[in-house]
Design an enzyme around this catalytic site. Sequence first.
Site, PDB file in Angstrom:
ATOM      1  N   GLN A  17      -4.316  -5.039   7.208  1.00 31.42           N
ATOM      2  CA  GLN A  17      -5.309  -6.020   6.734  1.00 31.42           C
ATOM      3  C   GLN A  17      -5.223  -7.346   7.479  1.00 31.42           C
ATOM      4  OE1 GLN A  17      -7.726  -5.240   4.849  1.00 31.42           O
ATOM      5  NE2 GLN A  17      -7.018  -3.354   3.892  1.00 31.42           N
ATOM      6  N   LYS A  22     -10.399  -0.435  10.700  1.00 31.08           N
ATOM      7  CA  LYS A  22     -10.565  -1.645   9.893  1.00 31.08           C
ATOM      8  C   LYS A  22     -10.873  -2.854  10.766  1.00 31.08           C
ATOM      9  CE  LYS A  22      -7.228  -0.092   6.436  1.00 31.08           C
ATOM     10  NZ  LYS A  22      -7.943   0.274   5.219  1.00 31.08           N
ATOM     11  N   ASP A  69       3.218  -4.277   8.222  1.00 30.94           N
ATOM     12  CA  ASP A  69       2.007  -3.473   8.045  1.00 30.94           C
ATOM     13  C   ASP A  69       0.831  -4.426   8.249  1.00 30.94           C
ATOM     14  OD1 ASP A  69      -0.294  -2.374   7.036  1.00 30.94           O
ATOM     15  OD2 ASP A  69       0.608  -1.601   5.199  1.00 30.94           O
ATOM     16  N   CYS A  73      -4.959   2.447  -3.452  1.00 36.11           N
ATOM     17  CA  CYS A  73      -3.748   3.039  -2.849  1.00 36.11           C
ATOM     18  C   CYS A  73      -2.547   2.105  -2.975  1.00 36.11           C
ATOM     19  CB  CYS A  73      -3.966   3.407  -1.380  1.00 36.11           C
ATOM     20  SG  CYS A  73      -5.168   4.683  -1.170  1.00 36.11           S
ATOM     21  N   HIS A 133       0.886  -1.178   0.000  1.00 35.36           N
ATOM     22  CA  HIS A 133       0.000   0.000   0.000  1.00 35.36           C
ATOM     23  C   HIS A 133       0.923   1.228   0.000  1.00 35.36           C
ATOM     24  CE1 HIS A 133      -2.733   2.932   1.898  1.00 35.36           C
ATOM     25  NE2 HIS A 133      -3.730   2.147   1.557  1.00 35.36           N
TER      26      HIS A 133
END
Length: 413
Positions: free
Chosen positions: A203, A226, A200, A367, A123
């Site tokens: 997700q 999220k 990261d 993104c 991303h």
Amino acid sequence: MLDVRKIREDFPVLSKKVYDGRPLIWLDSAATSQKPRQVIQALVDYYEGYNANVHRGVHALSMESTERYDEARAKVAAFINADSPETVLWTRNTTESINLVANSWGEDNIKAGDDIVVTALEHHSNLVPWQQLARKKDANLHILPITEEHTLDMDAVDNILSPHTRLLAMAHESNAVGTIVPVKELAKKARAVGAAVLVDGAQSVPHMPVDVQDMDCDFLAFSGHKMLGPTGIGGLYVKREVLERMSPFLTGGDMVLAVSYEDASWNELPMRFEAGTPNISGVVGLGAAVDYLQNLGMENIREHEIQLTKYALDSFKQFEEELDVYGPKDPNKRGAIVSFHHPDVHPHDLGTLLDRRGIAIRTGHHCSMPMVRSLGVPATARASMYLYNTEEEVDELVDALREALRYFGNGAG
Ligand code: PMP
């Protein structure tokens, strides 16, 4: 197994009707998740019952808000198996967490000629800060390539990681195509060459068990919105020995111990990294979101999403001739994200037609512009699912897609 019918009753927006009374089908959780009543109520309770600044007052309300605020940090730390709450910093979101690392740790540790390594799946949040830092420091940015199935090319890893590598920064799960990255294995390889590891988790943290000690990462970034929490609150885990040596990112109130007109000394962890009044309601709301997820069990959530992804991928087989569906075929190697493209129909047109049937998907480059461009398309359509989605909703998506493709196939597009 999850009782999805019961879960759905907790999410007020999921009973919303759009357009001509069609039930909303939310397939855009990778952009942001919907919120259960328990989280919304935590925000209301805070503002109605104990709104006060934290760590500042001697009065009852400030003590109550401080207690709930600190409690939430402990919950989030336990959720990702951090060894102590002080190693979890509050930020606004994943983007700010990664920028904090780049501007603090990166500023102090990256020097000319060093290598920073990211994956081709990133991303923009986990790419642009490293581009900027590499440019500023005259360091090199290397990209780990991906295979035809959009998984990481593990054979290339050993050629790219080297004793010059200072940092490996990687998404745990691609938001664009859903690939799950073997972060534990990669972290081990990075450690072997003496590099630091940033994951990261935007997700992954919402969707599967994530254990920072097991992954052996130095940094884990994630976003509250999220994972059923409010917007404007995110987290950054930093391994204690790394955090203790990091310089503050933002300076000002709360992060200081003593201040004179000439100088200042820094507060203890984690306050040293949290200048100014924090997002107290956001923190409390995120704490409630973590309670909600823990009650269901992250293993069960992951299991539900694997089943749903398998169902969606099987259902999409009928479009084999028409659609390119990206990411690994094996649902165990991906998250609940199905990203697809039709060579003759722009994803925005598909998205607009689906929207008229109440189905919310995301279209665009997500993104992740370089990643999506590498697929040879300017954009994809992406359906992303979560703990509240059902097979019936996947059926609706498939039915709506069939109808849309028929419409465009007839030359109406
Ligand atoms: N990384 C990944 C993998 C993401 O999916 C996202 C959000 N789409 C981000 C980073 C950025 O998250 P935020 O916008 O909450 O900072």
